[in-house]
Design an enzyme around this catalytic site. Structure first.
Site, PDB file in Angstrom:
ATOM      1  N   HIS A 153      -0.594  -5.734  -1.750  1.00 57.04           N
ATOM      2  CA  HIS A 153      -1.205  -4.435  -1.485  1.00 57.04           C
ATOM      3  C   HIS A 153      -1.211  -3.565  -2.741  1.00 57.04           C
ATOM      4  O   HIS A 153      -0.420  -2.621  -2.862  1.00 57.04           O
ATOM      5  CB  HIS A 153      -0.449  -3.743  -0.352  1.00 57.04           C
ATOM      6  CG  HIS A 153      -1.079  -2.471   0.116  1.00 57.04           C
ATOM      7  ND1 HIS A 153      -2.408  -2.159  -0.076  1.00 57.04           N
ATOM      8  CD2 HIS A 153      -0.545  -1.399   0.782  1.00 57.04           C
ATOM      9  CE1 HIS A 153      -2.662  -0.980   0.449  1.00 57.04           C
ATOM     10  NE2 HIS A 153      -1.551  -0.482   0.960  1.00 57.04           N
ATOM     11  N   LYS A 203       0.159  -8.551   3.459  1.00 57.73           N
ATOM     12  CA  LYS A 203       1.467  -9.181   3.609  1.00 57.73           C
ATOM     13  C   LYS A 203       1.717 -10.247   2.545  1.00 57.73           C
ATOM     14  O   LYS A 203       2.814 -10.315   1.985  1.00 57.73           O
ATOM     15  CB  LYS A 203       1.569  -9.799   5.012  1.00 57.73           C
ATOM     16  CG  LYS A 203       2.817 -10.598   5.324  1.00 57.73           C
ATOM     17  CD  LYS A 203       4.079  -9.760   5.309  1.00 57.73           C
ATOM     18  CE  LYS A 203       4.807  -9.859   4.010  1.00 57.73           C
ATOM     19  NZ  LYS A 203       5.929  -8.948   3.873  1.00 57.73           N
ATOM     20  N   SER A 208       4.374  -4.849   3.791  1.00 54.19           N
ATOM     21  CA  SER A 208       3.491  -5.366   2.738  1.00 54.19           C
ATOM     22  C   SER A 208       4.160  -5.282   1.371  1.00 54.19           C
ATOM     23  O   SER A 208       5.214  -4.674   1.205  1.00 54.19           O
ATOM     24  CB  SER A 208       2.168  -4.592   2.723  1.00 54.19           C
ATOM     25  OG  SER A 208       2.391  -3.212   2.548  1.00 54.19           O
ATOM     26  N   CYS A 240      -4.189   4.243   0.761  1.00 56.78           N
ATOM     27  CA  CYS A 240      -4.508   2.819   0.905  1.00 56.78           C
ATOM     28  C   CYS A 240      -6.001   2.555   1.100  1.00 56.78           C
ATOM     29  O   CYS A 240      -6.448   1.419   0.962  1.00 56.78           O
ATOM     30  CB  CYS A 240      -3.732   2.226   2.073  1.00 56.78           C
ATOM     31  SG  CYS A 240      -1.962   2.523   1.995  1.00 56.78           S
TER      32      CYS A 240
END
Length: 387
Positions: free
Chosen positions: A334, A330, A209, A85
Site C-alpha cells: 500500500h 495486503k 496492509s 489512500c
C-alpha cells in the site's frame, strides 16, 4: 463526453526500497508508461500525480511539477491530488475527466509514495494524519483502531468471524505470491495468520496492509487516438466518486462505507454495464474487513454475506469473482499515493492478458476501487477491453 482509453501502463516493484529514492520511483514508472504507450512524450499535454505525503516522508512539496520535470514534461500543466489512500484514484479520475471533456487529448497519470526511510513511529504518525487531527487522529482514532470498529460491528450484526478475516489475508498472500510486482511474494498459511500477534482487536498482524514504496503510471488518451496506437488499448468505461463524513463520530453506519456505494453507483451508470459483467476487480483491502465490506458496498454480495462469500472461495483466482489478483494492499502493498493508479495498471495487465500466473481467463471487464482516510472519499473505475 469523449471516450477515454489507456494506451500505456507501468508500475515499479513494490517493497521496502531503502536503496531507492523518490526520484528513482517516479522516473522508472513514468518513463515506463510512456515507453509502453508507444507515443512520443511531446504528445502528453498534462500530468496528474497522486501523492499523499511526499512533503513529510520525503521533504518534497510541489509533487506534480517535480514529477513532470523529471519526466521531461516540465513545461506542461502538472497537478498533485491528495485524498489519503484515494490520492492515486483521484489523480486517475481527474486525468480521465480532462480527456473526456476535451480539455486535453493525452495525459499522464502517475501515483507515487516513498514511505520507508523514517523511523516506524514517525511513519505511523504521518499515516494517521489522514484523520481529523484536532478531535480524532491526534488522540485515539487511527487506521487500525478506526477500521477495527467496523470489524467489531460487522461481526456483531452479521456473524462475521476472525476466520473469515484470515481467509482474506491468506487469499491475498497467495495472489501476491504469483505477482512479480508484489511487496510480499510468499504464501502464508491460514494457521499462521490466525496465530499472529494482535495489533488491535480483532486485527492481527496479517489483517493489516503493508508500508510500501512504489510508483505506478498510465498514459490515457481518446479512444479514437488509442485505436491508431495499439490494438490492445483499454477503455475507461466509467468513473465515479463518493464522499462521506470525515469524522468517525459523525458516520451514520459502521458496516458500510457510503462513499464507496456512491462511487460505484456513478461508475456503473456511466459505464452502462452491470455487476455480472465484471470479471475481476481490485478493491481497497487496507484491512481484511475492508475487503469484505467493499464487495458488499460495490454491489457484488448482499450486505452481511461478504465474509461467507470469501470463505467459500469465490474471491480467489478461479472463483466466481476474483478479487485483488495483485495481492491487494495486503501483499502487493500500500504505497498510499500510488495505490489507486497501481490498481488500474493491474487491471490493464489483466485485460491485456499479461498477468501470467495470476491471469483471469477471458477477462473482458474490470473494476478498481480505493477508499481514502476514514472512508471519507472513494473512487471507482470500470475498464474494458477495446473493441
Amino acid at each position: 463526453m469523449r471516450e477515454v482509453a489507456i494506451i500505456g501502463a507501468y508500475e515499479t516493484v513494490h517493497g521496502n526500497h531503502k536503496d531507492r529514492t523518490l526520484r528513482d520511483l517516479v522516473t522508472e514508472a513514468g518513463n515506463g508508461a510512456i515507453k509502453d504507450s508507444g507515443i512520443d512524450r511531446k504528445e502528453i499535454q498534462a500530468v496528474y500525480v497522486g501523492n499523499y505525503a511526499g512533503n513529510e516522508f520525503n521533504a518534497q512539496n510541489t509533487m506534480g511539477s517535480y514529477a513532470a520535470n523529471l519526466l521531461g514534461l516540465g513545461d506542461r500543466p502538472a497537478i498533485r491530488t491528495e485524498g489519503a489512500c484515494a490520492s492515486g484514484g483521484i489523480a486517475m479520475r481527474q486525468g480521465v475527466l480532462a480527456v473526456a471533456s476535451g480539455l486535453y487529448d493525452t495525459v499522464l497519470v502517475l501515483g507515487v509514495e516513498k514511505m520507508n526511510g523514517l523511523d516506524p513511529e514517525t511513519t505511523m504518525e504521518i499515516v494517521a494524519r489522514g484523520q481529523d487531527q484536532d478531535v480524532e487522529g491526534g488522540y485515539c482514532i487511527s487506521g487500525p483502531s478506526g477500521f477495527a470498529l467496523n470489524a467489531i460491528r460487522h461481526m456483531h450484526e452479521f456473524g462475521t468471524t476472525k476466520e473469515m478475516l484470515a481467509t482474506v489475508a491468506e487469499k491475498n498472500y497467495f495472489h501476491g505470491s504469483l505477482n512479480p510486482f508484489a511487496h510480499k511474494q510468499k504464501e502464508i498459511s491460514f494457521n499462521n495468520i490466525m496465530r499472529a500477534r494482535m495489533v488491535t482487536t480483532p486485527f492481527g498482524f496479517h489483517d493489516v496492509s503493508l508500508v510500501t514504496d512504489a510508483s505506478a503510471a498510465v498514459v490515457i488518451t481518446t479512444k479514437e487516438k488509442a485505436k491508431s496506437v495499439r490494438k490492445d488499448y483499454i477503455v475507461v468505461k466509467g468513473s465515479g466518486i463518493g464522499g462521506d463524513y470525515f469524522n468517525v463520530a459523525l458516520k451514520k453506519d459502521s458496516v458500510s462505507f457510503p462513499a464507496s456505494v456512491q462511487a460505484a453507483t456513478e461508475a456503473f451508470k456511466m459505464a452502462g454495464v452491470e455487476r455480472k459483467d465484471i470479471d475481476v476487480l481490485e478493491c481497497h483491502d487496507c484491512f481484511t474487513i475492508t475487503e469484505i465490506i467493499n464487495i458488499e458496498d460495490l454491489g457484488f454480495v448482499e450486505k452481511g454475506k461478504g465474509g461467507q462469500f470469501t470463505k467459500d472461495g469465490h474471491t480467489r483466482l478461479g472463483g466466481k469473482l476474483p478479487v485483488n489478483t495483485s495481492g491487494g494492499l495486503k501483499a502487493k502493498g500500500h504505497p498510499v499515493g500510488a495505490t489507486g493508479v497501481g490498481q488500474v495498471v493491474e487491471m490493464t495487465f489483466q485485460l491485456r492478458e499479461q498477468s501470467e500466473k495470476r491471469q483471469v481467463a477471458n477477462a473482458r471487464t474490470a473494476l478498481t476501487h480505493v477508499l481514502g482516510g476514514p472512508g471519507a472519499v472513494s473512487i471507482v473505475h470500470i475498464l474494458q477491453r477495446g473493441e
